[in-house]
Design an enzyme around this catalytic site. Sequence first.
Site: not given
Length: 420
Positions: A29, A49, A183, A206, A228, A259, A261, A343, A372
């Site tokens: 606690v 204690p 990801p 992206d 684009k 995507g 980081d 990549m 993934g």
Amino acid sequence: MSETSATPAYPVGLRLAGRRVVLVGGGTVAQRRLPALLAAGADVTVIAPEVTPSVEAMVTSGEITWERRTWRDGDLADAWYALAATDDPGVNAAIVAEAESRRVWCVRTDDADQGTAWTPATGRSDGITVAVLTSGVHGAAGRDPRRSAAIRDAIVARLGDGTLVAEQRGPRTAGVALVGGGPGDPDLITVRGRRLLAQADVVVADRLGPRDLLDELPPHVEVIDAAKIPYGRAMAQEAINAVLVEHAKAGRSVVRLKGGDPFVFGRGMEEAEQLAAEGIQVTVVPGISSSISVPGAVGIPVTHRGVAHEFTVVSGHVAPDDPRSLVDWPALARLRGTLVLLMAVENLGAIAAALRAHGRPADTPVAIVQEGTMATERRVDATLATAAERAAAEEVRPPAVIVIGDVVSLGTRRAAEDAQ
């Protein structure tokens, strides 16, 4: 005090910075209560204690003072706030009695109704503190901490994902937030990233960002597909920079949704430098990198005790024999740890050949994980000798994360066990 336990508590925020707080008890606690007290700047003394290892670590680091003994009358002298958190109800009652006599607000953790203060269910989001207290249901005596926690969680969740703030949109600071979207699974964006996305006027997205989140944006938000933007591949980054500058200078709140980081092969620093040169405020929101999360999603740990003590993340968009390559492939081949390639689908054959040529065993396990964390995720297993052939046969396409090393076998073994 039990006869007044159904009476609503008077909510107040205590300013405890530099003020003495006494916490009696050193168990779990206490371990839960201490971080918030320390965040408030309280001068905390723990009397017990024994304490848990986590509490002792706070003592060692100098964050709190520990008096290694049992409580005795007089310990609350000069205290502004106290917590009775021992496992002895009689001791806790005596602590509350001393607190009452000294007019010190005191929480009793084993029987909240017998204390003079309650600890609310507390959560924080973007500088906002949410504290919830509930009395018993339908006027019954006693608090209902589960109900308090549920209400807190609902409010904090809506603050975190931006939906509550979005309903009360006020003036916002113009600028650009470089947000790592993770990801691909929309649930893996950070809380801060999701909140900024909900507050945006313009989103420059992206292809590899969490696309499902775009559907949640209010209709007035302008979404610009970075894939684009014209002028061809060579000019794409300059064109993206120009779009970010244009909208920020027009006074809009812009999110550059990426995507993974922003600073892991995301060209985030290029954008940040350009924006800073234009005098535009930049916020960087780190994201969960696919280099770690995608292997983890299919049960592959990039490190494992006794198997791999390091992992290396490499961009494979340039082949080993390309004069533009900055990678020391011979050095990578000599490493015993895990190699993660991003990549690298197009150059997988050349990379595998270079690693084998410089000493990496041909039977080194390889896992290729396409898309993934997404619903379309799939995994192809091979070795360094067969990886390129297997990828071609399975028609693997980007985005894919390629993991090379003995940790791959751990993931294969786990998958086989799960299938049994």
